[in-house]
Enzyme design. Sequence first.
Site, mmCIF file in Angstrom:
data_model
loop_
_atom_site.group_PDB
_atom_site.id
_atom_site.type_symbol
_atom_site.label_atom_id
_atom_site.label_comp_id
_atom_site.label_asym_id
_atom_site.label_seq_id
_atom_site.Cartn_x
_atom_site.Cartn_y
_atom_site.Cartn_z
ATOM 1 C CG ASP A 1 -1.932 0.880 1.210
ATOM 2 O OD1 ASP A 1 -2.572 1.423 0.078
ATOM 3 O OD2 ASP A 1 -2.386 1.422 2.374
ATOM 4 N N GLY B 1 -6.816 8.344 8.375
ATOM 5 C CA GLY B 1 -6.374 8.683 9.884
ATOM 6 C C GLY B 1 -7.879 8.944 10.517
ATOM 7 C CG HIS C 1 -6.716 4.942 -0.410
ATOM 8 N ND1 HIS C 1 -5.597 4.334 0.145
ATOM 9 C CD2 HIS C 1 -7.030 4.590 -1.646
ATOM 10 C CE1 HIS C 1 -4.952 3.630 -0.941
ATOM 11 N NE2 HIS C 1 -5.753 3.666 -1.931
ATOM 12 C CB SER D 1 -10.479 4.536 10.047
ATOM 13 O OG SER D 1 -9.957 3.258 9.517
ATOM 14 C CG PHE E 1 -3.854 1.292 9.313
ATOM 15 C CD1 PHE E 1 -3.440 0.250 9.961
ATOM 16 C CD2 PHE E 1 -3.099 2.508 9.770
ATOM 17 C CE1 PHE E 1 -2.506 0.226 10.839
ATOM 18 C CE2 PHE E 1 -1.926 2.527 10.479
ATOM 19 C CZ PHE E 1 -1.640 1.253 10.938
HETATM 20 P P1 13P Z 1 -7.659 4.816 7.494
HETATM 21 O O1 13P Z 1 -6.426 4.836 8.293
HETATM 22 O O2 13P Z 1 -8.259 6.249 7.404
HETATM 23 O O3 13P Z 1 -8.760 3.537 7.614
HETATM 24 O O4 13P Z 1 -6.849 4.756 5.985
HETATM 25 C C1 13P Z 1 -6.517 3.442 5.584
HETATM 26 C C2 13P Z 1 -6.035 3.600 4.020
HETATM 27 O O5 13P Z 1 -6.561 4.100 3.481
HETATM 28 C C3 13P Z 1 -4.867 2.735 3.680
HETATM 29 O O6 13P Z 1 -4.418 2.946 2.507
#
Ligand code: 13P
Length: 279
Positions: free
Chosen positions: A82, A181, A208, A211, A232
């Site tokens: 990624d 994030g 992307h 979260s 993530f």
């Molecule tokens: P988040 O941490 O906001 O879930 O984003 C994850 C992401 O897009 C990894 O490529």
Amino acid sequence: MALVNMTQMLLDAKKGKYAVGHFNVINEEMLKGVLKASVQKNAPVIIAFAEAFEPLIAIEEFAPMAISAAKRVDIPVALHLDHANNIEYIKRAIDSGFTSAMLDASALPFEENVKMTNEVVALCKPKGMSVEAELGHVGGLEGYPEGYGDDFVYTEVEEAKEFVKQTGINALAVSIGTVHGVYKSEPKLNLKRLEELNEALDVPLVMHGGSGLTDDDFRNAVARGITKTNIFTDLTIAAMNALKNTKENVYLLQCVDVVNAVSAEATKKIDLFGTANRA
Ligand code: 13P
């Protein structure tokens, strides 16, 4: 089931109108938690390792652990790099046995993004790997900026058509209002832009910064063509809460709690994305 690349997985998702969960993991507990949820749900899954994780664990150390874990489960698993922003790092992923890679050259001018993406495609395709690229810019990776909105650029439809035409990518990360994030203010997805992109492009679309979005945000995005959803931060928050709440001051038991917490969070997402029983 053998490790697979993302190509067929995402085409199936596009056809079936669901999204495959892309879960970033940085250690064994997170890896086990995501695989546990995916096996229980009989869902295809993308295990993702970002170049930014390199200071925590080298890609050459992470890959054998992920590959052996993936080979022991009976669902399709893609091992995806990624947000790599340099070719040398992508070569390390290729040599480590990854089945898929993302080049993030979205901060570069269009022509340079195309050129670098094509270099990655030329390296990865002969190895049977799938390639994701990004157009428009999903912010947040640069250190969680204060001003949500100043740091991303929506993907332009005509530019995206040209980008896909000029590159041989298997998936396109689009910028539609999400940020990586923890959100500093309420995210507002540009669903109209997503609809236009989906209408104009055949390539599977990636969101992307999953979260912190609401259940409706996910449902709306998946209904409008998102076939891969990156998560993530929500997994790390689940893991952190499990460590805070654990009753046992025994490291081994804490690890079990983290696996279970990550698994529960991944399960919620798999249900939401409609990936259960699609393995
Ligand atoms: P988040 O941490 O906001 O879930 O984003 C994850 C992401 O897009 C990894 O490529």
